[in-house]
Each structure stands twice: as C-alpha cells, then as structure tokens.
Design a protein around this motif. Sequence first.
Motif, PDB file in Angstrom:
ATOM      1  N   GLU A  75      16.731 -12.522   5.355  1.00  0.00           N
ATOM      2  CA  GLU A  75      15.703 -13.138   4.401  1.00  0.00           C
ATOM      3  C   GLU A  75      14.648 -12.387   4.077  1.00  0.00           C
ATOM      4  N   GLN A 106      16.049  -9.561   1.936  1.00  0.00           N
ATOM      5  CA  GLN A 106      16.427  -9.917   0.524  1.00  0.00           C
ATOM      6  C   GLN A 106      15.256 -10.293  -0.184  1.00  0.00           C
ATOM      7  N   HIS A 149      14.324  -8.599  -3.594  1.00  0.00           N
ATOM      8  CA  HIS A 149      14.048  -9.394  -4.886  1.00  0.00           C
ATOM      9  C   HIS A 149      12.557  -8.718  -5.423  1.00  0.00           C
TER      10      HIS A 149
END
Length: 830
Positions: free
Chosen positions: A338, A341, A345
């Motif tokens: 996470e 990611q 992002h």
Amino acid sequence: MEKIEHSVMEPARNVDMENTRLEFSKGMKFIQAKLEWFFIQKGVALFIIGFLLGRALILSHLTPFALPFFASVYIVRRDRSPLALIGLLAGSLTISLANISYTFVVTVLFLLTFRLTQNYRKSDMKAVPFFVFFSSLFATLAFDYMGQAQTLTIYNGVMALVEASLTFILTYIFIQSIPLVTVNRQRVSLKTEEVVSLIILLASVMTGTIGWSLYNLSIEHILSRYLVILFSLIAGATVGSTVGVVTGLIFSLASVSSLYQMSLLAFSGLLGGLLKEGKKIGAAIGLLIATLLIGMYGESDPNLTKTLYESGVAILLLFLTPQSLMSKIAKHIPGTAEHMQEQQHYMRKVRDVTADRVTQFSSVFQALSNSFKQMEKQFDEEQEEKEFDYFLSNVTERTCQMCFKKEQCWSRNFDETYNLMKTVMTEYDEGNIPLSPRIGRELDNHCVKAKKVQDAIYQELTFYQANLKLKKQVQESRRLVAEQLSGVSVVMEDFAREIQRERENHQIQEEQIHRALQELGIDIENVEIYSLEQGSVDIDMITPYCGGHGQGEKLIAPMLSGILAETIIVQKEDCASFPNGQCHVTFRSAKKFVIDTGVAHAAKGGGLISGDSYSMIELGAGKYAVAISDGMGNGERAHYESSETLSLLQKILETGIDEQVAIKSVNSILSLRTDDEIFSTLDLAMIDLQDASSRFLKIGSTPSFIKRGDKVVKIEAGNLPMGIFDDVDVDVVSEQLKAEDLLIMMSDGAFEGPKHVENYDLWMKRKVKELKTDDPQEVADIIMEEVIRSSGGLIEDDMTIVVSKIKHNIPKWTSIPVQNMKPKSKKQIS
C-alpha cells in the motif's frame, strides 16, 4: 415471457445494487470523517491517551509517562494541552491521591520553569527534554523527602534519577509520535524512527490497562496480542516482531510477571508476518502456534486455557477490523504494498503536473508561432497596395499639391490619374528608362508637369523599393521565428507525451527473467523492466562484481535475446571497482542497421588546419547523422566557421527538432552573427537505423554518391550556402539505402580537385564504380589519392571525404536458449 422479464429486470437489479453500494460507501466515508473530527480535531484521542498514560506504572510505582506526554502535547499542540492534562489527572486519580498530586505538581513545576526561561532559549524543541528531566527529578525527590519524615536515602536518589532519565528519553519519543495521532498529515510516508516511536507510544498506552480484566481475561494481553498480529499482517515479520519485542519489554518493566509475554509477543509477530500471505487467517494461525508453544513452558493447564482464550479474543478483534483501516495504516509504513502504491500515486501526480506544465509551455510556443504566421499572412497584395499609396502620396505632395489642375486630375479623373502614375512607376521599376513613347505621350497629354512628375517618381522609387525589401525581410524573419517556435513546441509536446508514459507493471516478467538467470548460475541482485515494446526494450539490472569479464554482454544479453525473440545488447555498463561492489547494466534493443565510417581529409597546401569539418552523430531517436561543412576560404577562420556550423547543428538535432528547422535555425544564427561575408556549406545525411531510410539535405554542397554493387547513384540538390541570406531554401532528397551500400560524401575541394576534367560527375562516378574494396576507410583513402594524383600532386583546396557503409547489425554473441522457457514475443510475455 419469463425469460424476457428476467432479461429486462436483471440490469435494473444491477443498477440498484451499484447505487446501494455507492450509498453505503459514502455513508462509511461520512462516518469515518466524523470520527476523525471527533477524536483527532476535537482532541478526544489525547484525553483517552492521557487517561491511560496517567495510570501507567513501571516497576510498580514509577510514573515516567505523564510529564513527557504533557510536555510533548504542549510543544506540538499547545491548544490541546489542557485536555491532555485533564486526562492525565483523571488516570492518576484511579491509582491514588498521591499519584494525582504528584502529576499535578510536576506538571506545574515544568510549566513555571519553562515559561519563566522562555526569553533565554533559542529552540523549545531541543530544550523541553531537559526541563522535563529536571522537573521530574526535583519533584520526585521532594515527594520522597516529605513522605519519609524529611529524609532521603541513596535508593530514593537512584530511583528518582532512573525515573527522570526515562522521562528524558520518552519526551524525545513522544515528540515524534504525538503528531501522528493529532495532525491530519498530508505526508503519508513515515520514517523508521517515527514508526518505532508510534509503537512505543501505543505500548505505553496499553500499559495503563494493566489490572483490567473482562470475564477473567486480561485486557492488556488481548490488546497487546491484537496490536502485534495487526502490524505483522500489515507490515510483515520484521515490523511484527519489532512490535512484539517493544510491547513485551514495556509490559515486563511495568510488571515482572509479564516477562514471558515478551517471548510470546515477539514470536507471534514473527509467525504472523511469515504467514501474512494467508491474510487474517494466516496471522491468526501464527498467534495460536506461538501461544501454544510459549504457553506450554512452565504453565499449568488452566493458565494455558486462559492464554488461548485471550489470543482467541485478539483474533476476533483482528477479524472485526475493517480492511479500509488496515490499508490506511499500511500506507504510512515503508515497505508495504500500500505504501508503494501511494508513493507511485504521488509520483504519478508529480509526473502529471510536470507533463501539464510542459504541455502549457508547448501551447505557449505554438501560440507565438501562430501569431507570427498570422502576421506573415497579412503581408499580401493589399499591403503592397497600401505601400504604393504611401509612395504615391509622397509623389503628389511634391508635384500636384500646388498645381492649378489638381482638382481636375484627382477629383474628376482620379482613376485615370492613379493608373497612369502606377504605370509610370512600373515602367521605371522594370528598367524602362526613358519611358516608352506611348506612356510618355499619355503623361504629357494628361499632366502639365510631366517632367517634374517623372523625376519625382524616379526619386521616390528607390525609397519605395528599399522600404518594400526591408518589410519583406522582416516578414521572412518572422516566418523563420514562427518555424523555430513551432519546432520547439513539437519537441516539448513529444516530451510531455514521453513523461505521461507510465511505467508498466512487469513484475511477472521480472521474476521470470530472475529465475531463468539463476538457473544458468548467474546471480542477479535486481531486475527492473521499463519497456518490452518491440524495438524499444529497456531493462536495468544490478549484478554482483564480475571482475570485468563482460558477463552482461556475453551471457545475460544473449539470454534475454532468446527470451524476448529480438537482439538485446548492453547499452551501458557501470562495473564495480572492488570485489564486494555491484555492477549496473542497462540492456536495450539492438538497431537493425549499423554504420561504419571512414574519413580522409587534407588541408590546402598540406597545411595543418583545414577549413572543412565533418561529424558523425548518433542521435537518441535511432538516427545516425553524417555531416560535412566547408567554411569559405581556408585556414583557421574557415575552420572555425565550419566547425561552429556543425556544433550548432548537432546541439539542435539532439533536442529532437526536425532537421529542416535545425538547418534554418543555424543559417539564421550565422547570418545574424557577423557582418563579414563568411559563408559555410553543409552536406547532411540522416539515416534511420531501423529501416535504413535516409534524407539528404544539401546547402551549397557538392553531390554525394551511393555505390550499390556495380551501380552508382548521384544525390544532389541546388541550394545557396548558409549565412548569405536570412532565409535558406532546404531541398530534401529521400533515398532508401540497403545493406552493404556505400555512401560517399565529399567537400568541393575533393569533388572539383582533378585537373583537366571537363565533367566532374562522370569522372567521380567512374572512380567510384572501379573500386575493388568496400571498406569505408580504404575507399576514402583511394578516392583521396586519385584526386591528388590527378591534380599533379598539388592540394589547391581543403579536401574531405567521408565514406559510410550500411550493414546489418549482427550481434557478437548468439542468443542462448533458456531451459523450460521458450522465446516469446512481447505480447506473449506480457
């Protein structure tokens, strides 16, 4: 009928389910936002933490948590410090009146000393741990002194010093961890120190639950095990075991009977992290195994049963924890999927912002280009008519203004007078001096001052032509600037698109290549695939020290060629300089063609400095440029002009601007740089290394020749040298080259060097056709020797000959087939 009704109602049901799901998601987000506002913004979380820390004890009677927590909140969130103090006092009251008195006194002592010395401090953040240390030390000694009939022992002093030291350390820890639970941070990535500080804070808070029980089950044991398996499931074995050790250590300090809990918690974090691939079930199994193994040592059956029940409740809490909360926590911990990611992002956002800014700059340049082009379009026949009106007004001011027939000529016969004067000006402009008899008679019959009008028109015509020429030159300059701005706009737009190209996820291919290399006995540290597109493969690898044996070129690249079904070569290799280092290797797709070149050049009279310059440039877009520039004259000045031309051209071409725009830009710079009549020729060949297509741009240069077997093809174009005019016409000649072709380019000194030759083209074609070798350097030397020999051994001008041979790119090493892995195309491997 039932089928029809079912087919009609099914989409409606799906829409209703989707709407329900969206409404539920919005409701959950609303509830989450309200909870965050209540606990974080309103400070309720600080009150709860303060309450538990006010109850927390170490070694049964030391309270080192209260003052560091209050001091940290006072420094980080001063407006919430009263709420934190109320929580601390409320927690201390649950232990004893003496404890709440001590907490209140030590807090007031800290506030008084900290506020009274605020004018003498440079940094509150650095000073606060020392104020906490001395406040805790003096308050503890004072309470011990009053509680033991005004006497102090060495034991009291040592314990006071221990407690003050703990407060000093905890202040540093809490200052880092308090912002994590009080501020809605935009930065999602936490440092390792912040993660550990947060764990210590949570473990310290849970210490305040010691002594609490529910159905004879210990609350601190349930919460500590829940915390450990939660972090092990989120962040893996490393963080899980760290949470277990830290939590168990703090619990063991608070209660010696909890010493064995440190082993249980650490082992649970390790097993839970190792089994995290099984999701919540895997973490739960890890906790149960650790509970059974640790619980069986020295424990009776009732206690083991109780421990299993506590672990079961912790597992139940884990299953009740929503996945959204776990994902939100995982975003803050480095190393989790996470977190990666979230970082990707963020990088995508930065990339998109950068691409947008570049696109905006591109649109600005395009707008400027369109503006210049619009100004150029306005210069048409209407503008010329306007210029003629100005010209005519100057003539009539000198001749017709005081004439007695002015009214008759310009009011009654305007068209006749206007056309007659325009005809006279056209006659003079075409060089018909004196005027033709017919025009002369018409002017004499129409005007009483015919001679004066003729003289005025002839004199004004010079200014008119000069003004017209100047405006046309300005328009040409605007057109050139428009083309240059348009070229820059195109380059920036391409660059923006290149930024927007997101790196694809090639994790499967990376593991596949990594495994194949290991099967070959090649140890690879890391594989990064950026592109698997046909002809544009881009792979980075980190390999151990290879001792300079070329492992990447001899083994890895052939193996990749077998896997990807195209030739892969080493584009860049940075080898370690010591045995324990690492080598960084970049692999790229090989071009289908390569260029071998040979050069022969000679200066006038056998001198050292030639006015000719040449360059072979490999551009990043898979193109190869061969260029020759001949400066006017000979010697150092001519060499400077020609080399400067090629240097400017190379820098502009490397930016990606089209070659025609690049040549016009160079010409503009050369024409504006100096008033001297110093010109340069340019002979440029742009060869595409993927399909061998070529474009020839010749500016004042001599023909080039392509030798294909026994056939010789001449390439020529007629353009003036660079630097003569502000604008230059660029004729582009396209030719499809083939493997084994010889491209022969030369300056005018070599082309026109032979004496007693009437047709240089035929002579050079014959010499090229008679060549018995296809080696580029030998061809250049042979032609140079023939030219010098045919001119009687004299070198009367600078001579340069550049020969390029187009060849298929044959790799030095053949592909290596990989076992259990057939060669695949990019579509298959993706």
